[in-house]
Scaffold this motif. Structure first.
Motif, PDB file in Angstrom:
ATOM      1  N   ASN A  74      49.877   1.148  43.738  1.00 52.82           N
ATOM      2  CA  ASN A  74      49.781  -0.114  43.013  1.00 52.82           C
ATOM      3  C   ASN A  74      48.509  -0.876  43.344  1.00 52.82           C
ATOM      4  N   GLU A  75      48.183  -0.969  44.628  1.00 50.91           N
ATOM      5  CA  GLU A  75      47.040  -1.790  45.048  1.00 50.91           C
ATOM      6  C   GLU A  75      45.747  -0.988  45.152  1.00 50.91           C
ATOM      7  N   PHE A  76      45.813   0.142  45.835  1.00 53.23           N
ATOM      8  CA  PHE A  76      44.578   0.846  46.139  1.00 53.23           C
ATOM      9  C   PHE A  76      44.093   1.685  44.961  1.00 53.23           C
ATOM     10  N   LEU A  77      44.997   2.451  44.333  1.00 52.26           N
ATOM     11  CA  LEU A  77      44.576   3.334  43.250  1.00 52.26           C
ATOM     12  C   LEU A  77      44.488   2.624  41.905  1.00 52.26           C
ATOM     13  N   CYS A  78      45.376   1.675  41.657  1.00 55.25           N
ATOM     14  CA  CYS A  78      45.410   1.026  40.335  1.00 55.25           C
ATOM     15  C   CYS A  78      45.087  -0.465  40.367  1.00 55.25           C
ATOM     16  N   GLU A  79      44.751  -0.981  41.534  1.00 55.34           N
ATOM     17  CA  GLU A  79      44.264  -2.359  41.675  1.00 55.34           C
ATOM     18  C   GLU A  79      45.193  -3.401  41.049  1.00 55.34           C
ATOM     19  N   LYS A  80      46.486  -3.172  41.080  1.00 53.56           N
ATOM     20  CA  LYS A  80      47.504  -4.095  40.560  1.00 53.56           C
ATOM     21  C   LYS A  80      47.345  -4.362  39.055  1.00 53.56           C
ATOM     22  N   LYS A  81      46.727  -3.445  38.339  1.00 53.54           N
ATOM     23  CA  LYS A  81      46.466  -3.674  36.918  1.00 53.54           C
ATOM     24  C   LYS A  81      47.402  -2.886  36.007  1.00 53.54           C
ATOM     25  N   VAL A  82      48.381  -2.211  36.570  1.00 56.23           N
ATOM     26  CA  VAL A  82      49.338  -1.431  35.788  1.00 56.23           C
ATOM     27  C   VAL A  82      50.741  -1.929  36.114  1.00 56.23           C
ATOM     28  N   PRO A  83      51.579  -2.214  35.099  1.00 52.26           N
ATOM     29  CA  PRO A  83      52.954  -2.631  35.394  1.00 52.26           C
ATOM     30  C   PRO A  83      53.723  -1.534  36.123  1.00 52.26           C
ATOM     31  N   VAL A  84      54.588  -1.941  37.046  1.00 48.33           N
ATOM     32  CA  VAL A  84      55.370  -0.992  37.839  1.00 48.33           C
ATOM     33  C   VAL A  84      56.860  -1.203  37.586  1.00 48.33           C
ATOM     34  N   VAL A  85      57.559  -0.100  37.339  1.00 50.52           N
ATOM     35  CA  VAL A  85      59.018  -0.112  37.248  1.00 50.52           C
ATOM     36  C   VAL A  85      59.557   0.676  38.435  1.00 50.52           C
ATOM     37  N   ILE A  86      60.584   0.172  39.087  1.00 49.63           N
ATOM     38  CA  ILE A  86      61.212   0.907  40.173  1.00 49.63           C
ATOM     39  C   ILE A  86      62.519   1.507  39.674  1.00 49.63           C
ATOM     40  N   ALA A  87      62.702   2.807  39.931  1.00 50.64           N
ATOM     41  CA  ALA A  87      63.947   3.492  39.595  1.00 50.64           C
ATOM     42  C   ALA A  87      64.660   3.837  40.892  1.00 50.64           C
ATOM     43  N   ILE A  88      65.846   3.273  41.100  1.00 55.66           N
ATOM     44  CA  ILE A  88      66.632   3.541  42.297  1.00 55.66           C
ATOM     45  C   ILE A  88      67.668   4.597  41.942  1.00 55.66           C
ATOM     46  N   THR A  89      67.593   5.739  42.621  1.00 54.48           N
ATOM     47  CA  THR A  89      68.422   6.892  42.267  1.00 54.48           C
ATOM     48  C   THR A  89      69.605   7.086  43.226  1.00 54.48           C
ATOM     49  N   TYR A  90      70.431   8.067  42.886  1.00 57.38           N
ATOM     50  CA  TYR A  90      71.597   8.445  43.681  1.00 57.38           C
ATOM     51  C   TYR A  90      72.619   7.316  43.777  1.00 57.38           C
ATOM     52  N   LEU A  91      72.855   6.659  42.650  1.00 55.90           N
ATOM     53  CA  LEU A  91      73.843   5.577  42.619  1.00 55.90           C
ATOM     54  C   LEU A  91      75.124   5.990  41.882  1.00 55.90           C
ATOM     55  N   GLU A  92      75.362   7.313  41.792  1.00 55.66           N
ATOM     56  CA  GLU A  92      76.562   7.767  41.085  1.00 55.66           C
ATOM     57  C   GLU A  92      77.854   7.303  41.740  1.00 55.66           C
ATOM     58  N   ASN A  93      77.809   7.027  43.049  1.00 59.65           N
ATOM     59  CA  ASN A  93      79.022   6.596  43.751  1.00 59.65           C
ATOM     60  C   ASN A  93      79.033   5.099  44.069  1.00 59.65           C
ATOM     61  N   GLU A  94      78.097   4.360  43.471  1.00 61.83           N
ATOM     62  CA  GLU A  94      78.068   2.906  43.666  1.00 61.83           C
ATOM     63  C   GLU A  94      79.354   2.278  43.128  1.00 61.83           C
ATOM     64  N   LEU A  95      79.978   1.426  43.930  1.00 63.12           N
ATOM     65  CA  LEU A  95      81.178   0.740  43.477  1.00 63.12           C
ATOM     66  C   LEU A  95      80.811  -0.313  42.442  1.00 63.12           C
ATOM     67  N   GLY A  96      81.556  -0.368  41.344  1.00 59.01           N
ATOM     68  CA  GLY A  96      81.222  -1.308  40.286  1.00 59.01           C
ATOM     69  C   GLY A  96      80.013  -0.811  39.511  1.00 59.01           C
ATOM     70  N   GLU A  97      79.290  -1.727  38.893  1.00 58.69           N
ATOM     71  CA  GLU A  97      78.118  -1.353  38.113  1.00 58.69           C
ATOM     72  C   GLU A  97      76.980  -0.906  39.036  1.00 58.69           C
ATOM     73  N   MET A  98      76.220   0.085  38.596  1.00 56.38           N
ATOM     74  CA  MET A  98      75.102   0.583  39.408  1.00 56.38           C
ATOM     75  C   MET A  98      74.081  -0.512  39.683  1.00 56.38           C
TER      76      MET A  98
END
Length: 260
Positions: free
Chosen positions: A120-144
């Motif tokens: 984000n900072e070094f390669l793209c200089e904070k100029k590209v939007p970032v989305v975070i995908a949190i995985t392995y939530l198949e067993n999360e209680l309630g909504e993921m």
């Protein structure tokens, strides 16, 4: 409606073992990336995959998990350098529209923060939007998405800012319903943040790495303080002094050889 690029470019990065290849397949809606439960990495090179949904075409570029413990310093540097060259390569592909950071549900470690800042900072200089995908939530209680609600304050506290998030499972397992829900979720956030008029694909100005390379030349070739970039890599990207110096030397060689 104005003309748009033929493809939207998404760069996928994050921790090894977080299911990045499965995430590619989830987005594509079919098995296009090879998945493996082996601890060894498949390749140190980035790989490109095509995905189409809702009438739009996407190129998803999967990078090696930089923090994999089995990578020694030479291989680690290879992975970083390959990521650097990938972003250069995307100059000819229309620029970068989105960074997709993949992490397995769990603690936000210093290594994850280093990986995030490196892209984000070094390669793209904070100029590209970032989305975070949190995985392995198949067993999360309630909504993921409850995982994000519990943890988003920690991300903010660690200055880990993202434009969007997706709490998902990228494997069918015993919850195929959550797998389908996850496909809808990740596709929606990718589409929203790369929609027409949302933002122009980042090319780093007139040329992808014009400003970046100029800065590197100043820092690495002696026109300014040549060692300034090394403390930045250590402080912001969490690299050791030895690795930071070797990485700076490699980038300096790229600049000198004209590959940058």
């Amino acid at each position: 409606m104005g003309a748009r690029k033929k493809h939207t470019n998404v760069v996928l990065f994050g921790q090894g073992g977080a299911g990045k290849s499965s995430l590619v397949n989830l987005i594509a809606g079919k098995d296009v990336a090879e998945t493996s439960s082996d601890v060894k990495h498949c390749t140190l090179q980035w790989q490109s995959y095509s995905a189409e949904f809702d009438g739009d075409s996407y190129n998803v570029f999967d990078t090696i998990g930089l923090e994999e413990p089995q990578l020694g310093i030479p291989q680690y540097l290879d992975a970083i350098e390959n990521a650097y060259k990938l972003i250069q390569h995307l100059e000819s592909q229309g620029g970068i529209d989105l960074l997709l950071f993949c992490m397995r549900a769990g603690r936000l470690t210093a290594t994850l923060q280093s990986n995030f800042r490196l892209f984000n900072e070094f390669l793209c200089e904070k100029k590209v939007p970032v989305v975070i995908a949190i995985t392995y939530l198949e067993n999360e209680l309630g909504e993921m998405d409850a995982w994000w609600e519990r943890n988003k304050a920690t991300f903010r506290h660690q200055e880990f800012y993202v434009a969007g998030h997706a709490c998902i499972t990228a494997i069918k397992g015993s919850r195929p319903d959550r797998h389908e829900q996850s496909r809808t979720t990740i596709r929606k956030v990718v589409k929203e943040l790369t929609a027409d008029g949302q933002n122009q694909a980042w090319k780093g100005g007139d040329n992808l790495f014009v400003s970046f390379v100029q800065k590197l030349k100043e820092l690495l070739l002696g026109n300014s303080r040549p060692k300034k970039i090394i403390p930045r890599l250590i402080k912001r990207c969490g690299l050791s002094a030895d690795v930071a110096k070797q990485l700076a030397d490699r980038i300096k060689k790229d600049v000198v050889d004209g590959t940058a």
